[in-house]
Design an enzyme around this catalytic site. Structure first.
Site, mmCIF file in Angstrom:
data_model
loop_
_atom_site.group_PDB
_atom_site.id
_atom_site.type_symbol
_atom_site.label_atom_id
_atom_site.label_comp_id
_atom_site.label_asym_id
_atom_site.label_seq_id
_atom_site.Cartn_x
_atom_site.Cartn_y
_atom_site.Cartn_z
ATOM 1 N N ASP A 169 21.419 -30.366 47.316
ATOM 2 C CA ASP A 169 22.143 -30.644 48.550
ATOM 3 C C ASP A 169 21.180 -30.650 49.732
ATOM 4 O OD1 ASP A 169 24.556 -30.778 47.228
ATOM 5 O OD2 ASP A 169 25.073 -28.684 47.604
ATOM 6 N N TYR A 179 18.012 -19.797 41.216
ATOM 7 C CA TYR A 179 18.073 -19.920 42.669
ATOM 8 C C TYR A 179 17.939 -18.552 43.334
ATOM 9 C CZ TYR A 179 20.456 -24.399 41.661
ATOM 10 O OH TYR A 179 20.786 -25.650 41.197
ATOM 11 N N ASP A 226 30.007 -23.737 52.327
ATOM 12 C CA ASP A 226 28.645 -23.433 52.761
ATOM 13 C C ASP A 226 28.559 -23.540 54.276
ATOM 14 O OD1 ASP A 226 28.380 -26.157 53.440
ATOM 15 O OD2 ASP A 226 27.340 -26.653 51.587
ATOM 16 N N ARG A 244 27.510 -22.563 45.772
ATOM 17 C CA ARG A 244 28.420 -22.385 46.898
ATOM 18 C C ARG A 244 29.833 -22.067 46.408
ATOM 19 N NH1 ARG A 244 27.229 -27.989 47.298
ATOM 20 N NH2 ARG A 244 29.013 -29.385 47.038
#
Length: 294
Positions: A47, A75, A89, A180
């Site tokens: 993203d 992540y 988000d 998210r």
């Protein structure tokens, strides 16, 4: 020099440390300009808000991207408790604000419940296709989008640090997991709402930040930043060398006797030249991608 990439027919992979604010396609567009070739693609979309590992294929290596094992992802992220947003988000509008009264024990229990195989509903603004149209495009067109849950695996969901309502976490998960959405579901479980504030991909499959380059470094190094295609295949796949006769056969797409190698493997000629990616299936070696003569 970057300008020589197309002229020399440079093929290879490069891991870019994607900066925030760019789409994955933006990174591809910049790489095309820097390397002076249209033949650039990416694997494992990030993203715009996210940073970190983005794998690019250049030249013939674009044909390699669909065969890379990119199912495992790691992540680091920041989750803000107490605020729910339209996009789950920080890029969305805040739609609910709650007091955060969550102690360490409640937080640990909620995070543990979101670890392991779980059924996750992707965010409505995700890239999941609904009747051939991306969900985020339908949302932007004013549609109400409710996506079906999908089974994903979160193998690690750990708290690294907490500052007030902000949680610094580490997430290891399978392909198809939305961090998210993980933040959203954590907020719901705690009854206070939450959204993702920052996301950095540390690794995807065998690629990590160790060998990643910035876009500025790519611009300076040009084709010199690429891992050559034969080296990439030799590093990422089991390999088998064939003689001249078999090299000619597989270069023309003909099948060979099986080599007994599980999964996808690279086939190299007697001079060490990369010929193909192949697999054993139905009692023969069949090529998946032929690079020789491409």
């Amino acid at each position: 020099m970057a300008g020589s990439t197309a002229a020399l027919g440079v093929d290879g992979l490069v891991v870019v440390d994607k900066p925030p604010g760019l789409t994955s396609h933006d990174v591809v567009a910049r790489a095309r300009r820097v390397l002076h070739t249209r033949r650039v693609g990416h694997a494992g979309t990030l993203d715009p808000m996210a940073t970190g590992v983005l794998v690019l294929g250049v030249g013939r290596a674009t044909r390699l991207l669909g065969h890379l094992a990119l199912t495992d992802k790691v992540y680091t992220a920041t989750i803000r408790l107490g605020e729910a947003t339209t996009t789950d988000d920080a890029q969305g509008e805040v739609v609910a604000v709650h007091e955060v009264e969550v102690d360490a024990e409640r937080l640990a229990v909620a995070m543990a419940a979101l670890t392991g195989p779980i059924d996750q509903v992707p965010s409505a603004v995700s890239a999941v296709k609904v009747n051939g149209v991306r969900a985020y495009a339908r949302v932007r067109a004013g549609e109400q989008v409710v996506l079906a849950a999908r089974r994903v695996t979160v193998s690690r969901f750990e708290l690294r640090a907490r500052t007030g309502a902000d949680l610094d976490v580490a997430v290891a998960c399978s392909s198809g997991t939305y961090v998210r959405a993980l933040a959203r579901d954590l907020g719901r479980a705690l009854g206070c709402g939450a959204h993702l504030c920052a996301l950095r991909r540390v690794s995807v499959g065998p690629f990590d930040l160790t060998g990643a380059v910035t876009l500025d470094a790519l611009a300076q190094a040009g084709g010199g930043a690429l891992r050559p295609l034969p080296d990439a295949v030799a590093t990422l796949f089991p390999c088998r060398e064939v003689d001249a006769d078999d090299a000619r056969a597989i270069s023309h797409g003909r099948r060979l006797p099986p080599f007994g190698i599980p999964g996808t493997y690279g086939v190299f000629g007697p001079a060490g030249e990369l010929l193909a990616l192949a697999e054993d299936a139905q009692g023969v070696c069949r090529s998946l991608v032929v690079f020789a003569g491409a």
